[in-house]
Design a protein around this motif. Structure first.
Motif, short mmCIF file in Angstrom:
data_model
loop_
_atom_site.label_atom_id
_atom_site.label_comp_id
_atom_site.label_asym_id
_atom_site.label_seq_id
_atom_site.Cartn_x
_atom_site.Cartn_y
_atom_site.Cartn_z
N CYS B 298 0.86 -1.19 0.00
CA CYS B 298 0.00 0.00 0.00
C CYS B 298 0.89 1.24 0.00
O CYS B 298 1.81 1.35 0.81
N CYS B 300 -0.73 4.44 -0.52
CA CYS B 300 -1.70 5.53 -0.66
C CYS B 300 -1.49 6.68 0.34
O CYS B 300 -1.94 7.78 0.09
N ARG B 325 -10.23 -2.50 0.77
CA ARG B 325 -8.91 -3.16 0.86
C ARG B 325 -8.92 -4.56 0.23
O ARG B 325 -7.95 -4.98 -0.40
N HIS B 328 -8.54 -3.75 -3.41
CA HIS B 328 -7.20 -3.24 -3.74
C HIS B 328 -6.12 -4.30 -3.66
O HIS B 328 -5.17 -4.30 -4.43
#
Lengths: 470, 384
Positions: B298, B300, B325, B328
């Protein structure tokens, strides 16, 4: 270049969660997986620590100064107000600093103790049982919301449950991990035995009668009882001050209101979470010594190092002694300036170990503590003398002034339907002429109860009578 | 030196050979990279005790030379540590570290051209709290008495301070709920050929057993790193024998097969009640966000879809945070186990993410972190 990484303990409550704070331009939390209390896991508060450890500056009457000058000015004002100075220490710092402030405070020490509780219950209230005993329990009774208040206990409860334990919750809403949910006012339905283990919350704002009632329940059933506490070193604060004259928060509020205390010195304790603002406004001098930004507006801020840079000993809920592995003694040095005599860390550290009955601080070994039985207790459970009430649930964010995302209330679907509340809209909460509007979440809460994990400014204690409308 | 070549090597420094695992080659290679300014910094584990070490980024050669050897009970992950720091860095990396670093590279959070990844063969790591309990329950020894550890021929061996060795098979330990972390059991990246240079003791033979490291060069950067250490006088190498190369291949194959078996054992298909399964697993979530913070793929930051679509005030039966999530991570999860490690309410998050990731990654023939192939979800093509 070498990273500065500090091995420390989370100040959110007394659970004793180990972690690393990494100085990497900004502060970062890193997971200390070998920590025996939490296996490296952290709650929402622990994950927010970089915000709480934002740098603060020493100030005198709004002007920036040095730590030493701030401490000297504090010493001057304390000396000038002799006879009307109170010292507040809730236990959010090292045991060594707690011993130091006792020497300064003499008979004017106010702590997180709750007034009106029998002295023979103090040890039970203040020294919890090892978490491994919670995992091994057969019947666990919760007088708290583990998810909101002490989240790291959840995995211990689930472990016990997976091994066959029954979990009863005496709480305002149904808890997902409970096999049995009983409302607080229906506590007579609770069946306890010698195999039961009661887990409750004990904090400076706890209701005396409520604490007495859970103690009485345990006593009458022969059940075990343990309390979880809110400050990084709550247990240490009790052990260090054992036998020392100390007063409660309610006494302090009274003493400020009647003018007996005009100068208040707070050691790593933010009074705005505890007192009404009108009480704080009566003080001539508010002096706060802290390593994190206080939300109260103080005349003097003695800004020492944050907890993660301190040297010293903390004692967690289980009585486990934990060493803060850093070198900072600014806080202790500032206390020395106020006392007019330097405090020697090593001497205080020896006294701490002596008070716990250990020779070395080993976080993997819990010292043996006396667990004396307490006498019979008479408790009077108050009925809810209002149709609708707002119940304020303690959580670590409340003590620290840290922005949180708890800005909503919980109420049940029946209430939502009766009030014709709209999804995504707010509920109007009125109390004593004040009114606020808050977002709401539908949850399996008791009828006519609103639960809040945040104080909105209209509260009158833990339970506040309110009226609701859309 | 070039990609595909194999060597057996060791540190020329006696102290490093003693402290480091398998002849101290990795430590010396990292120290040489720093000293000869191939990189500005190196990631090392600073050892606290047998069960604790803290990862640090350092430019101090001595700090590198004094760093920990192999520690199976320190399941750290380095991808997030070096992300967004714009460093020219060298670091040791287990298979899952390498995969995380490559995924951060695809997301522009790590410049892979400036990152020298020293892959470490890995049969799995253990959680330190579980290891301590395992030592007392299974081995009947005090954790404080442990002096060293080794995995050999399917056995986990602890050496105590009195010089004695205590061995139990990993199978037996794992049957009793101890041993490796769950994600390590079904991991199939045992030799990290996705790194610049893969290092480990599998394939070291004869007198060199325990005293040398088997090295496979996977990239130009890997060749440069090893050549630099040789030129600096930190490392000596020789060609491996055929027996060693064959042995290494055999161990790798056996370990990968074992990982596949574990995968089948853990991911038993959920025939009915799939939604209820996920809802029950997630019902204790306390919204701490640690799983996102620690996730090595991750990138982000604080503002991301999973946090923006989620509010603590929502009363959905399954939070939008987790739903986003799941989506993703379907093409991004590398199965490193970090999210499960740090979950404060012990949700087996990696297992849940893999429930989505296994079929998606198999169907799309995409293994995140193994090469620079663009993640399928970066570029969705719609069939008209």
């Amino acid at each position: 270049m070498t990273d500065n990484v500090y091995s420390t303990i989370c100040p959110g409550c007394n659970f004793g969660c180990g972690l690393y704070i990494r100085e990497n331009g900004a502060l970062e939390v890193d997971f200390r997986k070998s920590s025996p209390a939490n296996a490296g896991k952290l709650c929402r508060f622990g994950m927010s620590l970089p915000k709480i450890f934002a740098p603060i500056r020493p100030m005198v009457d709004g002007k920036e100064t040095t730590l030493e000058e701030a401490a000297k000015e504090a010493a001057k004002r304390i000396s000038a107000s002799k006879g009307s100075v109170g010292f507040l220490s809730l236990g959010n710092t090292t045991s060594e600093e707690l011993l130091a402030i006792q020497k300064i405070a003499e008979s004017s020490l106010y702590t997180g103790m709750v007034a009106g509780l029998p002295e023979d219950t103090y040890q039970t209230l203040n020294i919890g049982i090892p978490y491994s005993e919670i995992e091994a329990a057969k019947h666990i009774v919760l007088f708290m919301d583990p998810y909101e208040q002490y989240p790291l206990i959840v995995r211990r409860l689930l472990f016990a449950k997976n091994k066959g334990a029954k979990i009863s919750a005496v709480w305002w809403k149904d808890l997902p991990l409970a096999d049995e949910n009983i409302r607080p006012l229906d506590v007579s339905k609770l069946a306890l035995s010698k195999d039961s283990l009661i887990i409750a919350d004990y904090n400076p704002l706890s209701d005396t009668e409520q604490v007495k009632s859970v103690l009485a329940l345990a006593k009458n059933a022969g059940a075990r009882i343990t309390f979880l506490k809110p400050f990084a070193n709550s247990t240490g604060a009790y052990l260090m001050a054992k036998g020392i004259k100390q007063k409660s928060i309610s006494q302090l509020v009274e003493d400020i209101n009647n003018g007996a205390i005009k100068t208040l010195f707070c050691l790593e304790s933010d009074p705005s979470a505890l007192f009404p603002s009108e009480t704080l406004a009566k003080l001539s001098n508010l002096i706060i010594q802290a390593g994190q930004q206080p939300s109260s507006k103080a005349n003097i801020v003695i800004a020492n190092e944050p907890l993660y840079k301190k040297k010293g000993t903390l004692i967690n809920n289980e009585g486990r002694a934990q060493s803060l592995g850093c070198a900072g003694t600014d806080g202790l040095d500032a206390l020395g300036i106020i006392a007019g005599a330097k405090f020697d860390f090593d001497t205080l550290n020896e006294s701490v170990k002596k008070a716990i009955g250990i020779t070395t601080v080993d976080e993997f070994t819990i010292p043996k503590y006396d667990r004396p039985a307490y006498g019979a207790i008479q408790a009077s459970i108050k009925s809810l003398d209002t149709k609708t009430a707002l119940v304020s649930v303690y959580n670590p964010f409340m003590w620290s002034g840290l922005a949180d995302d708890n800005d909503f209330v919980e109420l049940n679907q029946r209430s939502v339907q009766a009030l014709k509340l709209m999804k995504g809209a707010t509920v109007k909460i009125s109390s004593n002429g004040s009114a606020i509007e808050k977002k709401f979440r539908v949850a399996p809460v008791q009828d006519n109860i609103l639960l809040a994990g945040k104080r909105f400014g209209i509260e009158k204690g833990i339970i506040t009578p309110v009226e609701l409308s859309r | 030196m070039q990609k595909g070549e194999m060597y057996v090597g060791w540190s020329t420094k006696e102290e490093v050979r003693k402290r480091g695992g398998s002849g101290g080659l990795v430590t010396s290679m990292l120290a040489a990279a720093l000293e000869k300014k191939l990189v500005d910094a190196v990631v090392v584990l600073k050892k606290i005790n047998e069960f604790e070490a803290v990862p640090i980024i350092t430019s101090d050669v001595n700090e590198v030379l004094n760093s920990a050897g192999s520690l199976h009970s320190v399941p750290s992950h380095f991808a997030k540590l070096i992300a967004n720091r714009n460093l020219k860095v060298a670091l040791p990396a287990k298979g899952c570290d390498v995969r995380g670093i490559i995924e951060q590279g695809k997301r522009n959070a790590i410049n892979l051209d400036n990152t020298f990844i020293v892959g470490l063969n890995c049969g799995g790591s253990m959680h330190p709290v579980v290891t301590r309990e395992m030592l007392e329950v299974m081995y009947k020894i005090k954790p404080e008495d442990v002096h060293g550890e080794e995995i050999e021929k399917g056995k986990l061996i602890f050496e105590t301070k009195d010089g004695k060795e205590h061995a139990i098979t990993i199978d037996e330990l794992e049957e009793k709920g101890f041993g490796r972390r769950e994600s390590c059991r079904y991991c199939t990246i045992k030799v990290p050929n996705n790194s610049d240079i893969a290092c480990g003791n599998w394939g070291v033979t004869g007198d060199l057993v325990g005293k040398a490291t088997f090295v496979e060069i996977n990239s130009e950067k890997g060749a440069k790193l090893l050549q630099n250490a040789i030129d600096a006088g930190y490392v000596q190498v020789q060609k491996p024998d055929d027996k060693g190369i064959a042995m290494r291949g055999k161990i790798k194959g056996v370990m990968e097969e074992l990982g596949k078996k574990w995968k089948g054992k853990i991911f038993v298909p959920i025939e009915t009640g799939r939604l209820e399964y996920f809802r029950k697993e997630l019902e204790h979530c306390i919204d701490c966000g640690a799983c996102k913070t620690v996730c090595p793929t991750c990138s982000c930051g604080d503002i991301s879809k999973c946090t923006q679509y989620h509010s603590r005030g929502d009363a959905y039966k399954m939070s939008m945070y987790h739903l986003v999530r799941f989506l993703h991570l379907a093409d991004a999860c590398i199965g490193c186990g970090q999210c499960s490690d740090v979950c404060p309410v012990d949700i087996p998050l990696t297992r849940l993410y893999r429930r989505f990731a296994n079929p998606v990654q198999e169907q799309l023939k995409y293994e995140p972190g193994m090469d620079m192939q663009k993640p399928p979800y970066f570029e969705v093509k719609l069939n008209e």
